[in-house]
Design an enzyme around this catalytic site. Structure first.
Site, PDB file in Angstrom:
ATOM      1  N   CYS A  95       0.828  -1.210   0.000  1.00  0.00           N
ATOM      2  CA  CYS A  95       0.000   0.000   0.000  1.00  0.00           C
ATOM      3  C   CYS A  95       0.863   1.262   0.000  1.00  0.00           C
ATOM      4  CB  CYS A  95      -0.925  -0.012   1.209  1.00  0.00           C
ATOM      5  SG  CYS A  95      -2.006   1.426   1.292  1.00  0.00           S
ATOM      6  N   CYS A 117      -0.576   4.142   1.970  1.00  0.00           N
ATOM      7  CA  CYS A 117      -0.367   4.034   3.430  1.00  0.00           C
ATOM      8  C   CYS A 117       1.083   4.336   3.816  1.00  0.00           C
ATOM      9  CB  CYS A 117      -0.671   2.614   3.920  1.00  0.00           C
ATOM     10  SG  CYS A 117      -2.137   1.863   3.236  1.00  0.00           S
ATOM     11  N   ASP A 118       2.020   3.768   3.077  1.00  0.00           N
ATOM     12  CA  ASP A 118       3.411   3.746   3.548  1.00  0.00           C
ATOM     13  C   ASP A 118       4.372   4.616   2.738  1.00  0.00           C
ATOM     14  OD1 ASP A 118       2.600   1.879   5.437  1.00  0.00           O
ATOM     15  OD2 ASP A 118       3.048   0.171   4.141  1.00  0.00           O
TER      16      ASP A 118
END
Ligand code: NAP
Length: 312
Positions: free
Chosen positions: A136, A139-140
């Protein structure tokens, strides 16, 4: 005559879509159960910092967001059962949820079983997940400011996420197993024009290597048969995702990848069966859209059970 109903709505899956559905359903007065075979929270619990869920300007961990949703759902009376579903019988007004240990008669069902990223299945991938291997970028990605990362895959997701990662990383490799990208022309073109992106063609990742954190990957060039190593701070795997549609795949409409097709009520073609979150055909898979789907599905399930209340 009314059959004995155990629940007004059974929600299958306890990720953000299922939990949000439960908040709305239980608050709306429905007798609500969530079935979750593993830990409540779903995929989001593996994300350390969620920066883009509205309302929390100080980052929350995925686990904490899910836990707050769980408490909120339980506050309104949701029961959470850690039982694995074996099958669902989806007759119009007589839905039967069968778990490994029990059977439950329910009026409506919300399927929120999510999806799992397709894994590469190579050595080191599992070991370094959360320590340099990610599924992701949204997300990261921000963790890789001025670092070197790679994206694996050649589809729209891989190439779009590679472009997204150039906001943070100083260098983004795309590792693709063929000599042309699957992504659509517009997205391909953007990648070709981006100075930070370099495409490694005809190559597959054989192994992820490192110490405590990822340090490099071993690559195999399918054309030249050469093996090489590429030093990396992070690698993002985008080789497709697999919807968890097993319980209903033979009775609902699916897109070509197996995601469930729903209408604007999150309804499927089975009356009283709704779907929400990552298992659904949609363009953006995030906590906020999962929660939105769940709310809509619960609202619709409540409306449907109310409209049919004299028939159960
Ligand atoms: P996808 O289109 O299925 O692409 C998966 C990519 O991963 C392909 O390039 C495939 O290679 C590669 N791949 C699969 N298994 C692999 C393996 N074991 N090792 C190495 N590479 C592997 O998946 P996606 O990119 O996630 O997209 C899913 C759907 O969502 C698509 O329909 C896509 O168009 C859509 N989508 C649209 C947008 C948009 O419109 N903005 C954005 C994201 C996704 P091959 O090419 O060789 O098969």
């Amino acid at each position: 005559m009314e059959n004995k109903m155990d629940f007004d709505v059974a929600i299958i899956g306890g990720g953000p879509a299922g939990l949000a559905a439960a908040v709305y359903a239980a608050r709306g007065g429905m007798k609500t159960v969530i079935f979750e075979k593993a830990l409540v929270g779903g995929q989001i619990t593996t994300t350390a910092d969620v920066e883009n869920y509205p309302g929390f300007e100080d980052n929350m961990s995925g686990f904490d967001i899910a836990d707050k949703m769980r408490m909120q759902a339980e506050k309104f009376g949701t029961e959470i059962k850690q039982e694995n579903i074996k099958s669902i019988k989806l007759d119009h007004l007589n839905k039967l949820v069968e778990t490994d240990s029990n059977k439950y008669n329910v009026k409506s069902v919300i399927l929120a079983t999510g999806a799992n990223p397709r894994k590469l299945g190579v050595q080191g991938e599992a070991k370094y997940t959360g320590r340099g291997v990610s599924y992701c970028a949204t997300c990261d990605g921000a963790l890789y400011r001025d670092k070197t990362v790679a994206v694996v895959g050649g589809g729209d997701s891989a190439v779009e996420e590679a472009i997204f990662l150039t906001k943070f990383a100083k260098k983004v490799y795309i590792i693709h197993r063929r000599d042309e990208l699957r992504a659509v022309k517009l997205i391909r073109q953007r990648a070709f024009e981006n100075d930070k992106i370099e495409i490694i063609w005809d190559s597959i990742v054989k192994e992820v290597k490192g110490g405590d954190f990822i340090e490099k990957v071993e690559l195999y060039n399918k054309k030249t048969k050469e093996i090489s190593e590429l030093e990396l701070d992070g690698i993002f795997i985008y080789v497709g995702i697999i919807p968890n549609n097993e319980l209903v795949k033979s009775v609902v409409d699916l897109d070509e990848q197996g995601f469930i097709l729903t209408d604007e009520t999150m309804g499927t073609k089975i009356p009283g069966l709704y779907a929400a979150g990552d298992v659904v055909h949609k363009v953006l898979r995030q906590v906020v859209t999962a929660a939105s789907d769940g709310a809509t599905a619960a609202f619709s399930a409540e409306k449907w059970t109310e409209e049919n209340k004299d028939k159960f």
